[in-house]
Design a protein around this motif. Structure first.
Motif, PDB file in Angstrom:
ATOM      1  N   ALA A 469       0.801  -1.273   0.010  1.00 46.76           N
ATOM      2  CA  ALA A 469      -0.139  -0.066  -0.068  1.00 46.76           C
ATOM      3  C   ALA A 469       0.832   1.245   0.149  1.00 46.76           C
ATOM      4  O   ALA A 469       0.239   2.410  -0.064  1.00 46.76           O
ATOM      5  CB  ALA A 469      -0.985   0.146   1.276  1.00 46.76           C
ATOM      6  N   ASP A 495       2.847   3.878 -13.823  1.00 51.29           N
ATOM      7  CA  ASP A 495       1.421   4.430 -13.928  1.00 51.29           C
ATOM      8  C   ASP A 495       1.398   5.587 -14.684  1.00 51.29           C
ATOM      9  O   ASP A 495       0.389   6.426 -14.751  1.00 51.29           O
ATOM     10  CB  ASP A 495       0.479   4.020 -13.298  1.00 51.29           C
ATOM     11  CG  ASP A 495       0.178   2.731 -12.524  1.00 51.29           C
ATOM     12  OD1 ASP A 495       0.341   1.789 -13.100  1.00 51.29           O
ATOM     13  OD2 ASP A 495       0.312   2.522 -11.232  1.00 51.29           O
ATOM     14  N   ARG A 687       1.021   6.183   3.625  1.00 48.26           N
ATOM     15  CA  ARG A 687       0.167   6.100   2.356  1.00 48.26           C
ATOM     16  C   ARG A 687       0.146   7.374   1.680  1.00 48.26           C
ATOM     17  O   ARG A 687      -0.543   7.271   0.415  1.00 48.26           O
ATOM     18  CB  ARG A 687      -1.177   5.471   2.795  1.00 48.26           C
ATOM     19  CG  ARG A 687      -1.152   4.268   3.514  1.00 48.26           C
ATOM     20  CD  ARG A 687      -2.571   3.785   3.998  1.00 48.26           C
ATOM     21  NE  ARG A 687      -2.547   2.392   4.607  1.00 48.26           N
ATOM     22  CZ  ARG A 687      -3.035   1.436   3.641  1.00 48.26           C
ATOM     23  NH1 ARG A 687      -3.610   1.548   2.638  1.00 48.26           N
ATOM     24  NH2 ARG A 687      -2.964   0.163   4.461  1.00 48.26           N
ATOM     25  N   ALA A 690       1.174   7.300  -2.214  1.00 45.22           N
ATOM     26  CA  ALA A 690       0.493   6.293  -2.977  1.00 45.22           C
ATOM     27  C   ALA A 690      -0.850   7.100  -3.262  1.00 45.22           C
ATOM     28  O   ALA A 690      -1.516   6.819  -4.437  1.00 45.22           O
ATOM     29  CB  ALA A 690       0.392   4.764  -2.242  1.00 45.22           C
ATOM     30  N   VAL A 691      -1.497   7.669  -2.150  1.00 48.93           N
ATOM     31  CA  VAL A 691      -2.827   8.153  -2.354  1.00 48.93           C
ATOM     32  C   VAL A 691      -2.803   9.461  -3.469  1.00 48.93           C
ATOM     33  O   VAL A 691      -3.492   9.533  -4.195  1.00 48.93           O
ATOM     34  CB  VAL A 691      -3.409   8.752  -0.973  1.00 48.93           C
ATOM     35  CG1 VAL A 691      -4.724   9.342  -1.215  1.00 48.93           C
ATOM     36  CG2 VAL A 691      -3.644   7.517  -0.011  1.00 48.93           C
ATOM     37  N   LYS A 693      -0.552   9.761  -5.652  1.00 44.53           N
ATOM     38  CA  LYS A 693      -0.499   9.439  -6.973  1.00 44.53           C
ATOM     39  C   LYS A 693      -1.688   8.862  -7.475  1.00 44.53           C
ATOM     40  O   LYS A 693      -1.968   8.998  -8.752  1.00 44.53           O
ATOM     41  CB  LYS A 693       0.626   7.894  -7.162  1.00 44.53           C
ATOM     42  CG  LYS A 693       0.467   7.252  -8.613  1.00 44.53           C
ATOM     43  CD  LYS A 693       1.301   6.082  -8.402  1.00 44.53           C
ATOM     44  CE  LYS A 693       1.315   5.326  -9.762  1.00 44.53           C
ATOM     45  NZ  LYS A 693       1.929   3.838  -9.211  1.00 44.53           N
ATOM     46  N   GLN A 694      -2.497   8.103  -6.793  1.00 40.59           N
ATOM     47  CA  GLN A 694      -3.815   7.740  -7.211  1.00 40.59           C
ATOM     48  C   GLN A 694      -4.709   8.831  -7.689  1.00 40.59           C
ATOM     49  O   GLN A 694      -5.476   8.836  -8.898  1.00 40.59           O
ATOM     50  CB  GLN A 694      -4.665   7.025  -6.044  1.00 40.59           C
ATOM     51  CG  GLN A 694      -3.846   5.578  -5.745  1.00 40.59           C
ATOM     52  CD  GLN A 694      -4.601   4.978  -4.472  1.00 40.59           C
ATOM     53  OE1 GLN A 694      -5.246   5.703  -3.816  1.00 40.59           O
ATOM     54  NE2 GLN A 694      -4.157   3.859  -3.949  1.00 40.59           N
ATOM     55  N   HIS A 695      -4.906  10.030  -6.947  1.00 42.02           N
ATOM     56  CA  HIS A 695      -5.545  11.123  -7.536  1.00 42.02           C
ATOM     57  C   HIS A 695      -5.010  11.717  -8.641  1.00 42.02           C
ATOM     58  O   HIS A 695      -5.736  12.170  -9.589  1.00 42.02           O
ATOM     59  CB  HIS A 695      -5.754  12.214  -6.288  1.00 42.02           C
ATOM     60  CG  HIS A 695      -6.479  11.704  -5.384  1.00 42.02           C
ATOM     61  ND1 HIS A 695      -7.944  12.136  -5.399  1.00 42.02           N
ATOM     62  CD2 HIS A 695      -6.373  11.140  -4.188  1.00 42.02           C
ATOM     63  CE1 HIS A 695      -8.496  11.629  -4.476  1.00 42.02           C
ATOM     64  NE2 HIS A 695      -7.748  10.966  -3.491  1.00 42.02           N
ATOM     65  N   LYS A 697      -3.354  10.203 -10.983  1.00 39.19           N
ATOM     66  CA  LYS A 697      -3.952   9.372 -12.102  1.00 39.19           C
ATOM     67  C   LYS A 697      -5.323   9.195 -12.360  1.00 39.19           C
ATOM     68  O   LYS A 697      -5.682   9.158 -13.564  1.00 39.19           O
ATOM     69  CB  LYS A 697      -3.317   7.775 -11.582  1.00 39.19           C
ATOM     70  CG  LYS A 697      -3.474   6.731 -12.764  1.00 39.19           C
ATOM     71  CD  LYS A 697      -3.062   5.425 -12.555  1.00 39.19           C
ATOM     72  CE  LYS A 697      -3.101   4.292 -13.643  1.00 39.19           C
ATOM     73  NZ  LYS A 697      -3.897   4.559 -14.453  1.00 39.19           N
ATOM     74  N   LEU A 698      -6.044   9.388 -11.411  1.00 40.32           N
ATOM     75  CA  LEU A 698      -7.585   9.483 -11.666  1.00 40.32           C
ATOM     76  C   LEU A 698      -8.034  10.838 -12.265  1.00 40.32           C
ATOM     77  O   LEU A 698      -8.811  10.696 -13.441  1.00 40.32           O
ATOM     78  CB  LEU A 698      -8.158   9.549 -10.151  1.00 40.32           C
ATOM     79  CG  LEU A 698      -9.724   9.302 -10.310  1.00 40.32           C
ATOM     80  CD1 LEU A 698     -10.306   8.121 -10.600  1.00 40.32           C
ATOM     81  CD2 LEU A 698     -10.369   9.699  -8.804  1.00 40.32           C
ATOM     82  N   ASP A 701      -6.855  10.111 -15.908  1.00 45.91           N
ATOM     83  CA  ASP A 701      -7.587   9.117 -16.773  1.00 45.91           C
ATOM     84  C   ASP A 701      -9.107   9.472 -16.868  1.00 45.91           C
ATOM     85  O   ASP A 701      -9.722   8.645 -17.660  1.00 45.91           O
ATOM     86  CB  ASP A 701      -7.799   7.465 -15.823  1.00 45.91           C
ATOM     87  CG  ASP A 701      -6.298   7.093 -15.857  1.00 45.91           C
ATOM     88  OD1 ASP A 701      -5.528   7.353 -16.478  1.00 45.91           O
ATOM     89  OD2 ASP A 701      -6.249   5.975 -15.038  1.00 45.91           O
TER      90      ASP A 701
END
Length: 801
Positions: A469, A495, A687, A690-691, A693-695, A697-698, A701
């Motif tokens: 995670a 990613d 975390r 990682a969080v 990065k997720q945002h 990428k979101l 995308d």
């Protein structure tokens, strides 16, 4: 069954109990805080003719304790409003309410008989399947569940939070003999993910992991300081930031925590670990016994190893305890040639080999200190835990060490550490001998971005669990580096997301950082889908490089300074108007330029412990990297029809003018530095990247479009400027601000009003940036601003002149 924690009961409202209650409230959990009913009325209640049956009297202990906790500094709660999530009660009238909670945490006095009595009463009302735990710091878990039901024992364990619960990351989870694996796994995951803790499952041994090793380390120093005839200043100099420990180092930390607290744990260890090979080390030295007799406990009694003396003229000084005479004397400066050799070494881990190789008293100290530490922790495996990384995690999260004992040993080298131990007469454990004879010869290794530890049972390196995670920059930086200069590294996070990491001193933003951001953005816009700005420094960024600003200003190189400030502004706008999404991930201090960068990203993913603000007034200028412009724009975005628009602008004006710094990321919403509905707060520092990065990428995308430049910011002109100038006149007349403070505030007023416009108008961001830069430059020509800049550079704190 999927287990969720929506409501907890905390039984015991002392310093720890109230602190734990506040931290659960911090993360949005409903809390029931309970304590005993008073046995008699206090004087105030008697005056009011109250009785022991009055509800306010019956809840007096718990209410007073919670209020005292909420008033403490530093605060146990992220935002004052969060306290409403805590309901108080007492153990007679309200104990039945525990039937509705998901987790019961006992935090009563450290006496086994009292804890057993509390558990007996709780079981009468507890719903089967509810987790129940004790926050004991030393009582064996196996003794607590005597005569309890099978379901109680199955769902019971120790959960040892470190004080203060909001700030110290360590949460030790100690299973009892009957604790289910499901409960342990859940708490281990919940503590890390939701509470933001470093969770460590420990064995049921005296003082568990953190205090066992931590108290040994301190007691070892207590004995060593006398043996080596060292002063407390020398020890604090050698055991502070130079080796990645807190500034309070050893003796000042003991003063803050309380010598009585430390002695209580040390005495408990002396009684309960008779077979410990260093058992006698837990016996108090004579000077500690004398201090205890004199009640020199530290800050709580006004004196300990240090004592603050107030003079008749109002001045004060800190005196130090002479351990030979046990009298207070003037502080002595500690200086060692070995430490001078480490000044150019920024990475703490790379200092350790230099320190143990020193040929002065410091070198001798480090050799003896590390030898004793290595010898001790090698024998705590498997007594305290089967895994070496858990000892390192406990010391880092519970005691603020940047590197745990085995990580320090790795930095020095396995064989060198063994040599130090042998020189001090310590014997090697069998597993260390086996490791030394193997091909491994290290405690840790990194493979494919993950950290592996030496698993004693398997005699090989095994992946530390739970890393999937996380994104650990230290593990991927070298292999995934895309571009770098001396102050910045751009790293491929995978990613399609690029990370921009500051590596300058205190992560200040100077020329190389700005060049790096622009180069990294060039690369990212061509080859990546999004950008995150994140780093592993102690602080996200302390702001612009004021040394560079001072140098330009004092040399009157205004063209160069104008260019540097415009480059800063342009870089912030580059973040705002990039063709790909940008996410800032601030943590700890994000001041001045660090705040401005965050405010210009598409999104902020802030760690809860982010102290963010525009603090430029402290060095005699206004925010010049887009901060003044941005606070003006954000005020304008909130204007509604028939609003008193000036009131909204004034709030942002005061945020800058008073150099307000949010004491948590949640408070930053109140200051309009973080924006509701756009920026988010995460509790887990591990975390955070990682969080973020997720945002990024979101956004990428889901059809990210490059923002259109803003040209319609409403500014209020003379309406606002006149009001602000009247306000600063009144503040100056009332002696709340100095003449120079007023000058800075008036410059800010001019910028945030949009200039001396006869009426409200609509302007572009660039218009406001130009006003901001002009004001910044004019202030840099003021003697008193130069004095403030110089004072901050020399002393690290603002000057009021």
């Amino acid at each position: 069954m999927k287990r969720r924690i929506n409501k907890v009961a905390v039984v015991g409202s002392g310093i720890m109990g109230s602190g734990i209650a506040c931290h659960f409230a911090n993360i949005g959990v409903e809390v029931l805080l309970l304590d005993i009913v008073p046995r008699e009325l206090n004087d105030n209640e008697k005056k009011q003719d109250k009785s022991l049956e009055d509800k306010s009297v019956r809840n007096r202990i718990v209410n007073d304790a919670l209020q005292n906790s909420l008033k403490s500094n530093p605060s146990p709660i992220y935002h004052p409003d969060f306290a409403s999530r805590i309901t108080t009660g007492n153990l007679e009238d309200d104990i039945a309410k525990v039937k509705d909670v998901d987790w019961i945490i006992e935090v009563v006095v450290e006496r086994l008989d009292i804890k057993q009595q509390v558990f007996e009463n709780l079981e009468k009302h507890r719903t089967p399947g509810t987790i129940i735990s004790s926050n004991t710091s030393g009582i064996p878990i196996k003794f607590m569940t005597k005569d309890r039901s099978e379901d109680f024992k199955k769902h019971f364990c120790g959960t040892h939070f470190f004080n203060p619960p909001r700030y110290l990351k360590l949460l030790e989870i100690i299973p009892g003999p009957d604790t289910s694996e499901e409960v342990l796994e859940f708490l281990n995951d919940y503590g890390e993910k939701f509470l933001g803790k470093t969770t460590v499952i420990a064995k049921d041994t005296p003082a568990f992991i953190g205090n066992r090793v931590g108290i040994f380390s301190i007691m070892s120093l207590f004995h060593m300081v006398k043996d080596m005839d060292m002063t407390i200043e020398e020890v604090d100099k050698l055991t502070g930031p130079v080796i990645g420990r807190p500034k309070s180092a050893t003796f000042r930390t003991v003063d803050v925590v309380g010598l009585d607290t430390l002695v209580h744990v040390a005495n408990g260890l002396y009684e309960n670990v008779p077979d410990d090979e260093r058992h006698e080390l837990f016996k108090l030295p004579n000077f500690i016994e004398t201090m205890m007799d004199n009640k020199w406990y530290g800050s709580k009694t006004g004196q300990g190893f240090y004592k603050k003396i107030k003079h008749k003229d109002g001045s004060s000084e800190i005196k130090s305890l002479d351990l030979n005479t046990l009298e207070y004397r003037e502080k002595q400066r500690a200086k060692f040639s070995t430490l001078d050799k480490t000044k150019s070494i920024d990475e703490v881990a790379k200092r350790f080999p230099v320190l143990v190789d020193g040929d002065d008293k410091a070198g001798e100290f480090y050799r003896k200190n590390f030898a004793a530490l290595f010898a001790y922790v090698q024998h705590r495996i498997p007594e305290l835990t089967d895994s070496i990384y858990k000892i390192d995690d406990a010391m880092k999260a519970g005691f603020g060490w940047q590197h745990g004992p085995f990580e320090i040993w790795d930095a020095i080298g396995l064989e060198k550490g063994i040599e130090l131990m042998k020189d001090e007469g310590f014997e090697l454990s069998d597993w260390i001998s086996e490791l030394a004879d193997s091909q491994t010869k290290s405690f840790y290794s990194v493979k494919n971005g993950a950290t592996y530890f030496y698993d004693i049972d398997q005699n090989k390196h095994t992946k530390i669990p739970g890393q999937d995670a996380f994104i650990i920059l230290d593990n991927i930086r070298e292999s995934q580096e895309v571009w770098s200069n001396k102050d910045l590294v751009a790293t491929d996070l995978g990613d399609g997301i690029l990370n921009i990491e500051f590596r300058s001193k205190m992560n200040s933003i100077g020329g190389d950082v700005l060049n790096g951001i622009n180069t990294a953005m060039d690369i990212a816009e061509k080859e990546f889908d999004g950008v995150v700005v994140s780093n592993t420094g102690q602080n996200f960024s302390v702001g612009a490089n004021i040394g560079m600003i001072f140098m330009f200003a004092v040399e009157q190189e205004y063209e160069e300074l104008n260019g540097a400030i415009k480059y800063f502004q342009d870089t912030m706008m580059r973040m705002r108007y990039s063709s790909i999404p940008t996410v800032a991930a601030p943590h700890q201090m994000a001041l001045g330029g660090g705040c401005e960068l965050s405010m210009h990203a598409d999104k902020v993913v802030a760690h809860a412990e982010t102290y963010i603000g525009l603090v430029e007034f402290g060095v005699g200028v206004i925010p010049g990297g887009g901060g003044s412009k941005e606070m003006t724009r954000r005020a304008a975005m909130t204007y509604q029809k028939d609003d008193v628009e000036l009131n909204r602008l004034r709030e942002n004006f005061l945020t800058i003018g008073m150099a307000k710094v949010a004491k948590s990321a949640h408070e930053a919403y109140d200051l309009n530095i973080l924006e509701q509905g756009k920026d988010i707060v995460v509790v887990s520092r591990d975390r955070q990247l990682a969080v973020a990065k997720q945002h990024a990428k979101l956004m990428a995308d889901n059809g990210y479009s490059q923002p259109v430049k803003t040209n319609d910011i409403k500014v209020l002109g003379r309406q606002a400027l006149g009001a602000f100038l009247v306000g600063t006149d009144q503040m100056k007349a009332g002696r709340y601000i100095s003449e120079h403070d007023q000058k800075i505030a008036n410059k800010l007023a001019y910028v945030m009003s949009g200039g001396d416009l006869s009426e409200a108008n609509y302007v572009s961001e660039q218009y406001l940036l130009d006003l901001e830069r002009e004001a910044f430059l004019s202030l840099c020509g003021e003697r008193k601003t130069l004095e403030r800049l110089q004072h901050m550079i020399k002393n690290g704190k603002p000057l009021r002149n």
